[in-house]
Design an enzyme around this catalytic site. Sequence first.
Site, PDB file in Angstrom:
ATOM      1  N   ASP A 259       1.305  -1.361  17.749  1.00 12.45           N
ATOM      2  CA  ASP A 259       0.621  -0.397  16.882  1.00 12.45           C
ATOM      3  C   ASP A 259       0.912   1.006  17.406  1.00 12.45           C
ATOM      4  O   ASP A 259       0.085   1.635  18.075  1.00 12.45           O
ATOM      5  CB  ASP A 259      -0.883  -0.682  16.895  1.00 12.45           C
ATOM      6  CG  ASP A 259      -1.633   0.068  15.802  1.00 12.45           C
ATOM      7  OD1 ASP A 259      -0.976   0.636  14.915  1.00 12.45           O
ATOM      8  OD2 ASP A 259      -2.869   0.077  15.839  1.00 12.45           O
TER       9      ASP A 259
ATOM     10  N   GLU B 205       3.947   3.620   5.745  1.00 11.88           N
ATOM     11  CA  GLU B 205       2.806   3.876   4.858  1.00 11.88           C
ATOM     12  C   GLU B 205       3.140   4.808   3.700  1.00 11.88           C
ATOM     13  O   GLU B 205       3.831   5.821   3.861  1.00 11.88           O
ATOM     14  CB  GLU B 205       1.657   4.472   5.671  1.00 11.88           C
ATOM     15  CG  GLU B 205       0.342   4.519   4.917  1.00 11.88           C
ATOM     16  CD  GLU B 205      -0.838   4.208   5.817  1.00 11.88           C
ATOM     17  OE1 GLU B 205      -1.973   4.381   5.341  1.00 11.88           O
ATOM     18  OE2 GLU B 205      -0.649   3.798   6.973  1.00 11.88           O
TER      19      GLU B 205
ATOM     20  N   LYS C  45       2.805  -0.050   3.615  1.00 10.51           N
ATOM     21  CA  LYS C  45       1.369   0.035   3.901  1.00 10.51           C
ATOM     22  C   LYS C  45       0.662   0.836   2.814  1.00 10.51           C
ATOM     23  O   LYS C  45       1.080   1.940   2.472  1.00 10.51           O
ATOM     24  CB  LYS C  45       1.136   0.707   5.257  1.00 10.51           C
ATOM     25  CG  LYS C  45       1.399  -0.205   6.435  1.00 10.51           C
ATOM     26  CD  LYS C  45       1.075   0.465   7.749  1.00 10.51           C
ATOM     27  CE  LYS C  45      -0.389   0.379   8.085  1.00 10.51           C
ATOM     28  NZ  LYS C  45      -0.663   0.866   9.466  1.00 10.51           N
TER      29      LYS C  45
ATOM     30  N   THR D 191      -3.925  -1.882   4.229  1.00 16.43           N
ATOM     31  CA  THR D 191      -4.551  -1.324   5.418  1.00 16.43           C
ATOM     32  C   THR D 191      -5.911  -0.711   5.084  1.00 16.43           C
ATOM     33  O   THR D 191      -6.340  -0.721   3.932  1.00 16.43           O
ATOM     34  CB  THR D 191      -3.596  -0.299   6.064  1.00 16.43           C
ATOM     35  OG1 THR D 191      -4.124   0.127   7.319  1.00 16.43           O
ATOM     36  CG2 THR D 191      -3.389   0.914   5.163  1.00 16.43           C
TER      37      THR D 191
ATOM     38  N   PHE E 248      -9.564  -3.666  10.154  1.00 20.18           N
ATOM     39  CA  PHE E 248      -9.697  -2.717  11.263  1.00 20.18           C
ATOM     40  C   PHE E 248     -10.883  -3.092  12.151  1.00 20.18           C
ATOM     41  O   PHE E 248     -11.998  -2.609  11.956  1.00 20.18           O
ATOM     42  CB  PHE E 248      -9.851  -1.298  10.708  1.00 20.18           C
ATOM     43  CG  PHE E 248      -8.535  -0.625  10.395  1.00 20.18           C
ATOM     44  CD1 PHE E 248      -7.443  -1.344   9.950  1.00 20.18           C
ATOM     45  CD2 PHE E 248      -8.397   0.741  10.550  1.00 20.18           C
ATOM     46  CE1 PHE E 248      -6.238  -0.718   9.667  1.00 20.18           C
ATOM     47  CE2 PHE E 248      -7.193   1.379  10.268  1.00 20.18           C
ATOM     48  CZ  PHE E 248      -6.114   0.647   9.826  1.00 20.18           C
TER      49      PHE E 248
END
Length: 326
Positions: free
Chosen positions: A19, A101, A137, A161, A183
């Site tokens: 990440d 993303e 994403k 996400t 998350f």
Amino acid sequence: MTNSSLLEKLRGMTVVVADTGDIQAIEKYKPRDATTNPSLITAAAQMPQYQDIVDGTLAQARKTCGASAPVTQVVKLAADRLAISFGLKILEIVPGRVSTEVDARLSFDTTGTIAKAREIIAQYEAKGISRNRILIKIAATWEGIQAAAVLEKEGIHCNLTLLFGFHQAVACADAGVTLISPFVGRILDWYKKDTGRDSYPPAEDPGVLSVTSIFNYYKKFGYRTEVMGASFRNIGEIIELAGCDLLTIAPALLSELQSMQGDLPRRLDAGRAAQQQIDKIALDKAAFERMHAADRMASEKLAEGIAGFVAALEKLEQILAARAQA
């Protein structure tokens, strides 16, 4: 495996993903996949070792726009392309996929998200990268999930996400998305603030419980959508989710896992999940919106997450503008 690190033991049952946008960290920990987001790309863009990537992306954007183009136009294009520039570098290292993303400002724009995702894939494919190595994403709004449903039918794989609520997970699975990123740490953050508690035991961590319930639901009903726990605050959360399809972990926690030894039992198991008594949920837009409004944590954290990614993009554009005019 007796004397191996917890990181190696985790890799035996879960796909480990880095990440980070820090290419050197990815080289060090050798994950299968890597994920980026606007905050991570903005952070990486400020690191001295990556200024050649930033400058190269700016130069290419300037060339594309033309010598007489205003700086704002050049910067907008460069900001769009910088995540792809980092993604291309990352794909030279990882054997699997990179997540890139869509502009967070499109989070409630289905048509705009679809167009931007196609554009991102086209840029990767122009560099010889198969779309199977890219995860687009998208924030897990209702509009984002509907965009993902369209993209998946085109063979464009999506990573949904900013996922905090069970309703978001169900809608993503129904839409046939490739992967979701619940998350964990941000859920914990919200509950600590809301309850005034300083901590939760790992097995009672609200983020861990959320991912566990999603994993069990998916496996119970045979969904192909993969669960990738994200946004960890501590090693305990990761240990409690051993056996999850994927876990995306920041370099500091990867380092900690690599330095630790001991037993690592499988916590999440598809076979056990299939035996559980779980009710299936029917979800349309109205039901999604009702559940989202009723879930204070998910509503607040989704809005906060989108705002944070938008702020990171705006900061990145400011950095690029300063560099373009230097």
